[in-house]
Design a protein around this motif. Structure first.
Motif, PDB file in Angstrom:
ATOM      1  N   GLN A  23     -78.372  71.054 -38.126  1.00  0.00           N
ATOM      2  CA  GLN A  23     -78.398  72.514 -37.966  1.00  0.00           C
ATOM      3  C   GLN A  23     -79.830  73.042 -37.991  1.00  0.00           C
ATOM      4  O   GLN A  23     -80.193  73.899 -37.198  1.00  0.00           O
ATOM      5  CB  GLN A  23     -77.573  73.199 -39.062  1.00  0.00           C
ATOM      6  CG  GLN A  23     -76.098  73.078 -38.885  1.00  0.00           C
ATOM      7  CD  GLN A  23     -75.561  73.964 -37.779  1.00  0.00           C
ATOM      8  OE1 GLN A  23     -76.172  74.141 -36.727  1.00  0.00           O
ATOM      9  NE2 GLN A  23     -74.409  74.526 -38.007  1.00  0.00           N
ATOM     10  N   ILE A  24     -80.639  72.547 -38.920  1.00  0.00           N
ATOM     11  CA  ILE A  24     -82.030  73.004 -39.010  1.00  0.00           C
ATOM     12  C   ILE A  24     -82.783  72.683 -37.729  1.00  0.00           C
ATOM     13  O   ILE A  24     -83.535  73.513 -37.210  1.00  0.00           O
ATOM     14  CB  ILE A  24     -82.734  72.367 -40.232  1.00  0.00           C
ATOM     15  CG1 ILE A  24     -82.166  72.960 -41.530  1.00  0.00           C
ATOM     16  CG2 ILE A  24     -84.250  72.569 -40.168  1.00  0.00           C
ATOM     17  CD1 ILE A  24     -82.615  72.239 -42.790  1.00  0.00           C
ATOM     18  N   LEU A  25     -82.560  71.479 -37.202  1.00  0.00           N
ATOM     19  CA  LEU A  25     -83.276  71.049 -36.001  1.00  0.00           C
ATOM     20  C   LEU A  25     -82.663  71.593 -34.721  1.00  0.00           C
ATOM     21  O   LEU A  25     -83.299  71.577 -33.676  1.00  0.00           O
ATOM     22  CB  LEU A  25     -83.326  69.526 -35.947  1.00  0.00           C
ATOM     23  CG  LEU A  25     -84.113  68.897 -37.090  1.00  0.00           C
ATOM     24  CD1 LEU A  25     -83.928  67.393 -37.108  1.00  0.00           C
ATOM     25  CD2 LEU A  25     -85.583  69.248 -37.001  1.00  0.00           C
ATOM     26  N   GLY A  26     -81.421  72.056 -34.795  1.00  0.00           N
ATOM     27  CA  GLY A  26     -80.763  72.594 -33.609  1.00  0.00           C
ATOM     28  C   GLY A  26     -80.322  71.515 -32.639  1.00  0.00           C
ATOM     29  O   GLY A  26     -80.028  71.796 -31.481  1.00  0.00           O
ATOM     30  N   GLU A  27     -80.259  70.276 -33.099  1.00  0.00           N
ATOM     31  CA  GLU A  27     -79.827  69.158 -32.257  1.00  0.00           C
ATOM     32  C   GLU A  27     -79.059  68.168 -33.113  1.00  0.00           C
ATOM     33  O   GLU A  27     -79.277  68.078 -34.314  1.00  0.00           O
ATOM     34  CB  GLU A  27     -81.037  68.431 -31.661  1.00  0.00           C
ATOM     35  CG  GLU A  27     -81.850  69.259 -30.692  1.00  0.00           C
ATOM     36  CD  GLU A  27     -82.984  68.435 -30.093  1.00  0.00           C
ATOM     37  OE1 GLU A  27     -82.722  67.300 -29.684  1.00  0.00           O
ATOM     38  OE2 GLU A  27     -84.105  68.948 -30.053  1.00  0.00           O
ATOM     39  N   LYS A  28     -78.181  67.398 -32.447  1.00  0.00           N
ATOM     40  CA  LYS A  28     -77.468  66.346 -33.176  1.00  0.00           C
ATOM     41  C   LYS A  28     -78.318  65.081 -33.129  1.00  0.00           C
ATOM     42  O   LYS A  28     -78.257  64.304 -32.190  1.00  0.00           O
ATOM     43  CB  LYS A  28     -76.095  66.107 -32.563  1.00  0.00           C
ATOM     44  CG  LYS A  28     -75.146  67.244 -32.832  1.00  0.00           C
ATOM     45  CD  LYS A  28     -73.742  66.931 -32.382  1.00  0.00           C
ATOM     46  CE  LYS A  28     -72.845  68.100 -32.728  1.00  0.00           C
ATOM     47  NZ  LYS A  28     -71.460  67.841 -32.422  1.00  0.00           N
ATOM     48  N   ILE A  29     -79.100  64.919 -34.180  1.00  0.00           N
ATOM     49  CA  ILE A  29     -79.977  63.754 -34.269  1.00  0.00           C
ATOM     50  C   ILE A  29     -79.449  62.766 -35.293  1.00  0.00           C
ATOM     51  O   ILE A  29     -79.354  61.582 -35.045  1.00  0.00           O
ATOM     52  CB  ILE A  29     -81.421  64.181 -34.595  1.00  0.00           C
ATOM     53  CG1 ILE A  29     -81.953  65.027 -33.438  1.00  0.00           C
ATOM     54  CG2 ILE A  29     -82.304  62.972 -34.843  1.00  0.00           C
ATOM     55  CD1 ILE A  29     -83.300  65.613 -33.656  1.00  0.00           C
ATOM     56  N   SER A  30     -79.092  63.262 -36.472  1.00  0.00           N
ATOM     57  CA  SER A  30     -78.512  62.405 -37.503  1.00  0.00           C
ATOM     58  C   SER A  30     -77.032  62.224 -37.237  1.00  0.00           C
ATOM     59  O   SER A  30     -76.349  63.141 -36.781  1.00  0.00           O
ATOM     60  CB  SER A  30     -78.701  63.031 -38.891  1.00  0.00           C
ATOM     61  OG  SER A  30     -80.001  62.838 -39.348  1.00  0.00           O
ATOM     62  N   ILE A  31     -76.524  61.039 -37.540  1.00  0.00           N
ATOM     63  CA  ILE A  31     -75.114  60.741 -37.342  1.00  0.00           C
ATOM     64  C   ILE A  31     -74.280  61.497 -38.372  1.00  0.00           C
ATOM     65  O   ILE A  31     -74.612  61.523 -39.548  1.00  0.00           O
ATOM     66  CB  ILE A  31     -74.850  59.228 -37.491  1.00  0.00           C
ATOM     67  CG1 ILE A  31     -75.625  58.448 -36.435  1.00  0.00           C
ATOM     68  CG2 ILE A  31     -73.365  58.922 -37.404  1.00  0.00           C
ATOM     69  CD1 ILE A  31     -75.612  56.948 -36.665  1.00  0.00           C
ATOM     70  N   ILE A  32     -73.190  62.099 -37.889  1.00  0.00           N
ATOM     71  CA  ILE A  32     -72.263  62.807 -38.773  1.00  0.00           C
ATOM     72  C   ILE A  32     -70.907  62.115 -38.646  1.00  0.00           C
ATOM     73  O   ILE A  32     -70.422  61.892 -37.543  1.00  0.00           O
ATOM     74  CB  ILE A  32     -72.123  64.287 -38.374  1.00  0.00           C
ATOM     75  CG1 ILE A  32     -73.465  64.977 -38.479  1.00  0.00           C
ATOM     76  CG2 ILE A  32     -71.087  64.977 -39.230  1.00  0.00           C
ATOM     77  CD1 ILE A  32     -73.452  66.389 -37.939  1.00  0.00           C
ATOM     78  N   SER A  33     -70.329  61.778 -39.795  1.00  0.00           N
ATOM     79  CA  SER A  33     -69.039  61.109 -39.795  1.00  0.00           C
ATOM     80  C   SER A  33     -68.318  61.415 -41.107  1.00  0.00           C
ATOM     81  O   SER A  33     -68.949  61.659 -42.125  1.00  0.00           O
ATOM     82  CB  SER A  33     -69.244  59.596 -39.652  1.00  0.00           C
ATOM     83  OG  SER A  33     -68.041  58.901 -39.836  1.00  0.00           O
TER      84      SER A  33
END
Length: 153
Positions: A23-33
């Motif tokens: 959210q802070i970066l505005g992109e999905k960079i870290s994996i979310i699971s």
């Protein structure tokens, strides 16, 4: 650029560390699971704006190790608070400080960096319940700031 800093983001598995950083970066960079321990290594994410740059260290969730992989991930998380400017300790809205949280708090007492406690998932509790949780963590008496958040929102 006027300011640069390093922020280590730590907490138990599945409290929303990667969600918050995305959210802070505005992109999905870290994996979310929904699966715990998706982040197995320290991941560096950089946020840059007009006058600052923040290097975030997304760390594996801290838990009691049950095997060699768990021991490795715990060492990665603990090592991520060395030579850091700020520690962002992320918890959820659990209504008690459990044994893992106590273990993390005891570990954080050994660090010199300022510690910001972010209480995540506030969209899932009432304002009254949130006030109780904030008070519970204030009584620990070691956080420089306590910030209620919803990482998703």
């Amino acid at each position: 650029m006027d300011k640069t800093g390093f922020v280590s983001v730590i907490g138990r598995p599945n409290v929303g560390k990667s969600t918050l950083l995305n959210q802070i970066l505005g992109e999905k960079i870290s994996i979310i699971s929904d699966k715990p321990q998706t982040t197995r290594n320290r991941i560096q994410l950089i946020h840059t704006d007009a006058d600052s740059q923040i290097v975030f260290l997304d760390t594996p969730g801290i838990q009691r190790p049950k095997n060699k992989l768990g021991e490795y991930m715990l060492s990665i998380s603990k090592g991520s608070v060395e030579d850091i400017d700020i520690i962002l300790y992320l918890v959820d809205t659990s209504d008690s400080i459990g044994s893992i949280e106590k273990m993390i708090i005891d570990f954080l007492k050994t660090t010199d960096a300022p510690i910001i406690l972010a209480i995540n998932k506030i969209d899932m509790v009432s304002k009254e319940k949130l006030a109780e949780i904030v008070t519970m963590y204030k009584e620990v008496n070691m956080f420089d700031e306590i910030v209620p958040i919803s990482a998703k929102n």
